[in-house]
Design a protein around this motif. Structure first.
Motif, PDB file in Angstrom:
ATOM      1  N   ARG A   1       0.779   6.985  -6.836  1.00  0.00           N
ATOM      2  CA  ARG A   1      -0.164   8.175  -6.980  1.00  0.00           C
ATOM      3  C   ARG A   1       0.294   9.200  -7.050  1.00  0.00           C
ATOM      4  O   ARG A   1       0.155  10.173  -7.553  1.00  0.00           O
ATOM      5  CB  ARG A   1      -1.317   8.137  -6.047  1.00  0.00           C
ATOM      6  CG  ARG A   1      -2.358   6.745  -6.248  1.00  0.00           C
ATOM      7  CD  ARG A   1      -3.212   6.922  -5.122  1.00  0.00           C
ATOM      8  NE  ARG A   1      -4.571   6.403  -5.780  1.00  0.00           N
ATOM      9  CZ  ARG A   1      -5.513   6.805  -6.033  1.00  0.00           C
ATOM     10  NH1 ARG A   1      -5.353   8.191  -6.206  1.00  0.00           N
ATOM     11  NH2 ARG A   1      -6.657   6.304  -6.879  1.00  0.00           N
TER      12      ARG A   1
ATOM     13  N   GLU B   1       1.708   1.821  -3.451  1.00  0.00           N
ATOM     14  CA  GLU B   1       0.460   2.202  -4.366  1.00  0.00           C
ATOM     15  C   GLU B   1       0.221   3.821  -4.132  1.00  0.00           C
ATOM     16  O   GLU B   1       0.269   4.709  -4.893  1.00  0.00           O
ATOM     17  CB  GLU B   1      -0.826   1.659  -3.812  1.00  0.00           C
ATOM     18  CG  GLU B   1      -1.209   0.120  -4.368  1.00  0.00           C
ATOM     19  CD  GLU B   1      -2.555  -0.184  -3.832  1.00  0.00           C
ATOM     20  OE1 GLU B   1      -3.252   0.343  -3.454  1.00  0.00           O
ATOM     21  OE2 GLU B   1      -2.225  -1.629  -3.461  1.00  0.00           O
ATOM     22  N   ALA B   2       0.704   4.314  -2.726  1.00  0.00           N
ATOM     23  CA  ALA B   2       0.545   5.512  -2.478  1.00  0.00           C
ATOM     24  C   ALA B   2       1.603   6.285  -3.336  1.00  0.00           C
ATOM     25  O   ALA B   2       1.535   7.472  -3.874  1.00  0.00           O
ATOM     26  CB  ALA B   2       0.760   5.760  -1.031  1.00  0.00           C
TER      27      ALA B   2
ATOM     28  N   THR C   1       0.802  -1.308   0.028  1.00  0.00           N
ATOM     29  CA  THR C   1      -0.175  -0.055  -0.009  1.00  0.00           C
ATOM     30  C   THR C   1       0.953   1.336  -0.081  1.00  0.00           C
ATOM     31  O   THR C   1       0.518   2.124  -0.617  1.00  0.00           O
ATOM     32  CB  THR C   1      -1.158   0.110   1.228  1.00  0.00           C
ATOM     33  OG1 THR C   1      -0.566  -0.475   2.465  1.00  0.00           O
ATOM     34  CG2 THR C   1      -2.225  -0.763   1.068  1.00  0.00           C
TER      35      THR C   1
ATOM     36  N   THR D   1      -0.416   5.192   5.459  1.00  0.00           N
ATOM     37  CA  THR D   1      -0.574   4.261   4.163  1.00  0.00           C
ATOM     38  C   THR D   1      -0.543   2.799   4.577  1.00  0.00           C
ATOM     39  O   THR D   1      -0.376   2.012   3.636  1.00  0.00           O
ATOM     40  CB  THR D   1       0.871   4.735   3.369  1.00  0.00           C
ATOM     41  OG1 THR D   1       1.911   4.220   3.941  1.00  0.00           O
ATOM     42  CG2 THR D   1       0.947   5.872   3.009  1.00  0.00           C
TER      43      THR D   1
ATOM     44  N   GLY E   1      -4.103   6.827   2.793  1.00  0.00           N
ATOM     45  CA  GLY E   1      -3.671   7.824   2.155  1.00  0.00           C
ATOM     46  C   GLY E   1      -2.769   8.723   2.385  1.00  0.00           C
ATOM     47  O   GLY E   1      -2.008   8.455   3.071  1.00  0.00           O
ATOM     48  N   THR E   2      -2.761  10.068   1.583  1.00  0.00           N
ATOM     49  CA  THR E   2      -1.697  11.104   1.687  1.00  0.00           C
ATOM     50  C   THR E   2      -2.578  12.220   1.881  1.00  0.00           C
ATOM     51  O   THR E   2      -3.611  12.397   1.555  1.00  0.00           O
ATOM     52  CB  THR E   2      -0.629  10.776   0.443  1.00  0.00           C
ATOM     53  OG1 THR E   2      -1.301  11.225  -0.665  1.00  0.00           O
ATOM     54  CG2 THR E   2       0.073   9.686   0.487  1.00  0.00           C
TER      55      THR E   2
ATOM     56  N   ARG F   1      -8.377   0.602   1.445  1.00  0.00           N
ATOM     57  CA  ARG F   1      -7.866   1.711   0.657  1.00  0.00           C
ATOM     58  C   ARG F   1      -8.626   3.120   0.871  1.00  0.00           C
ATOM     59  O   ARG F   1      -8.121   4.103   0.289  1.00  0.00           O
ATOM     60  CB  ARG F   1      -7.592   1.297  -0.574  1.00  0.00           C
ATOM     61  CG  ARG F   1      -6.330   0.375  -1.006  1.00  0.00           C
ATOM     62  CD  ARG F   1      -6.355  -0.366  -2.349  1.00  0.00           C
ATOM     63  NE  ARG F   1      -5.300  -1.417  -2.215  1.00  0.00           N
ATOM     64  CZ  ARG F   1      -5.185  -2.374  -1.558  1.00  0.00           C
ATOM     65  NH1 ARG F   1      -6.213  -3.070  -0.771  1.00  0.00           N
ATOM     66  NH2 ARG F   1      -3.978  -2.853  -1.809  1.00  0.00           N
TER      67      ARG F   1
ATOM     68  N   LEU G   1      -6.383   6.255  -1.070  1.00  0.00           N
ATOM     69  CA  LEU G   1      -5.825   5.507  -1.921  1.00  0.00           C
ATOM     70  C   LEU G   1      -6.889   5.151  -3.146  1.00  0.00           C
ATOM     71  O   LEU G   1      -6.770   4.564  -4.150  1.00  0.00           O
ATOM     72  CB  LEU G   1      -5.154   4.174  -1.635  1.00  0.00           C
ATOM     73  CG  LEU G   1      -3.940   4.345  -0.854  1.00  0.00           C
ATOM     74  CD1 LEU G   1      -3.121   3.055  -0.327  1.00  0.00           C
ATOM     75  CD2 LEU G   1      -2.929   5.393  -1.702  1.00  0.00           C
ATOM     76  N   GLN G   2      -8.267   5.205  -2.454  1.00  0.00           N
ATOM     77  CA  GLN G   2      -9.337   4.662  -3.403  1.00  0.00           C
ATOM     78  C   GLN G   2     -10.629   5.446  -2.797  1.00  0.00           C
ATOM     79  O   GLN G   2     -10.439   5.456  -1.526  1.00  0.00           O
ATOM     80  CB  GLN G   2      -9.418   3.167  -3.210  1.00  0.00           C
ATOM     81  CG  GLN G   2     -10.728   2.573  -3.838  1.00  0.00           C
ATOM     82  CD  GLN G   2     -10.659   1.273  -3.288  1.00  0.00           C
ATOM     83  OE1 GLN G   2     -10.105   0.529  -3.441  1.00  0.00           O
ATOM     84  NE2 GLN G   2     -12.236   0.718  -3.073  1.00  0.00           N
TER      85      GLN G   2
END
Lengths: 312, 122
Positions: free
Chosen positions: A83, A79-80, A76, A262, A290-291, A286, A310-311
């Motif tokens: 993005r 993934e962050a 994850t 994250t 996140g960020t 998700r 993230l989603q």
């Protein structure tokens, strides 16, 4: 037709549509909490409309965590970072508000560095308690502590904004909360002493600097003393992690904000027996990770803070 | 000091007498020379134990987050305990040992160590 008339009433139809698009995008930012997904002219226009400084905050990556709440925290994080790399506007730099690793092992720090360095951004770190688990906190200091004072605090300037990274995860006292300590407070007082009150200040530290939920240890014992040194400044933004969820509070000129992790979510204050990792349905995970993106525009006292999951 | 600790203990014991299960648990902890404390949900369980000198207390972390066991008076200090990791300490000197988790300092506990000689605290 009147609608196609580009002159006469001072504003063209195309211009009106453009403005609507921009406004729409802006509204999407603040309400949906996401950066624009569509690429192209609107994003470029928005970028031009928002000059100043944009930087990113990531937090609590807990590399090495593999329990049910998220068996793949490294994935994850990746993934962050993906993005962040896909953002239409490259941020100036990144801050990481601690708990880079889960257990302070060399391999966990290595994995975190391998993924985070893919942004090719400067990253300014502060430690979380999970980064200080080895004897004398040697690993963190060697990797991230260069040029810092004490346990790892420091300051720097960017675009007229003064950034202060604090350490509040060491020498914690039984029964207490996060702790800055006398030496760091003294340094802070000195660090901001000669600065003009109009200098925007951004303070970042792992644990919340304000008493968010002391029953779970979410706060900093001597945080109020640090804030006292900053109260004469017209714009103070305090960015924290540790609690793995978004919380915001505005008090006078001071905006407090905590970022998502994250790695895994934690429960809202008091809603579970403990603040431990919260297992949610796989499809929901998700949406809770996140960020955060922070934009500073000269002349505006409050920084725009945009959290992106993230989603959605 | 030992006498006052005993007074407090006596009072505490009287306080829980109405709760049979609790007082039974306390008596069990007193009689054993090996005592287990589990770390669940960011708490030491049981939070207070009383042992005879020479007893070994073993803490086991049942949380998904690491914890430590650190004496306020520096008598003992564990490394970070990951899930299911344990730490043991043998108490040879009578006294009251307060401890906490140095990562989550709102987590606190106490070990009271009584003299090995037949319940006499001297």
């Amino acid at each position: 037709m009147a609608l196609n008339n580009d002159s006469g009433d001072g504003i063209s139809r195309r211009r009106v549509l453009e403005c609507m698009s921009w406004t729409g995008t802006g509204v999407l930012w603040s309400i949906a909490g996401g950066v624009p997904r569509s690429l192209g002219i609107i994003d470029e226009a928005v970028a031009q409309e928002r000059p100043g400084l944009t930087f990113l905050q990531i937090s609590d990556s807990h590399v090495g965590f593999d329990k049910p709440a998220n068996p793949n925290a490294l994935g994850t994080l990746e993934e962050a970072i993906g993005r962040i790399n896909a953002l239409p506007v490259k941020p100036a730099f990144m801050i990481h508000t601690g708990d880079i690793s889960h257990l302070s092992t060399p391999s966990q720090f290595d994995d975190a560095d391998r993924i985070i360095s893919q942004t090719r951004l400067d990253v300014h770190y502060v430690p979380g308690e999970h980064d200080f688990l080895d004897e004398q906190q040697k690993l963190y200091r060697e990797r991230y502590g260069r040029g810092s004072k004490g346990a790892g605090w420091y300051s720097f300037d960017a675009n007229g904004v003064h950034f202060i990274g604090l350490v509040n995860v060491i020498d914690l006292k039984a029964g207490g909360l996060g702790n800055l300590g006398a030496a760091q407070l003294e340094w802070l007082e000195d660090d901001v002493k000669g600065r003009s009150a109009s200098t925007p200040i951004v303070v970042f530290a792992h644990m919340p600097l304000w008493s968010l939920y002391p029953e779970w240890g979410w706060g900093t014992e001597d945080g109020a003393r640090a804030l006292a040194y900053l109260k004469r400044f017209g714009s103070v933004t305090v960015l924290n992690g540790h609690i793995h969820q978004i919380m915001q509070k505005v008090e006078g000129n001071v905006t407090f904000h905590t970022a998502r992790s994250t790695a895994f979510p934690q429960p809202a204050p008091g809603t579970a027996p403990s603040p431990g990792p919260m297992k949610v349905a796989d499809g929901k995970l998700r949406t809770m990770l996140g960020t955060t993106s922070i934009n500073f525009k000269r002349g505006e006292s409050r920084l725009a803070i945009i959290d992106t999951a993230l989603q959605n | 000091m030992q006498a006052s600790v005993r007074n407090v203990l006596t009072a505490a014991l009287l306080g829980v007498l109405t709760v049979g299960v609790l007082s039974a648990a306390l008596c069990t902890a007193r009689a054993q020379s090996a005592v287990a404390v589990s770390i669940d949900n960011f708490t030491f369980n049981p939070e207070h134990v009383t042992v005879k000198a020479g007893s070994t207390v073993t803490w086991t972390n049942r949380d998904d987050i690491p914890h430590t066991v650190v004496a306020t008076g520096h008598a003992f200090r564990s490394k970070a305990l990951d899930t299911d990791d344990s730490y043991s300490f043998t108490f040879t000197t009578p006294g009251t040992y307060e401890y906490f988790c140095s990562l989550h300092p709102h987590m606190v506990g106490t070990v009271v160590v009584e003299s090995a000689g037949g319940g006499d605290a001297h």
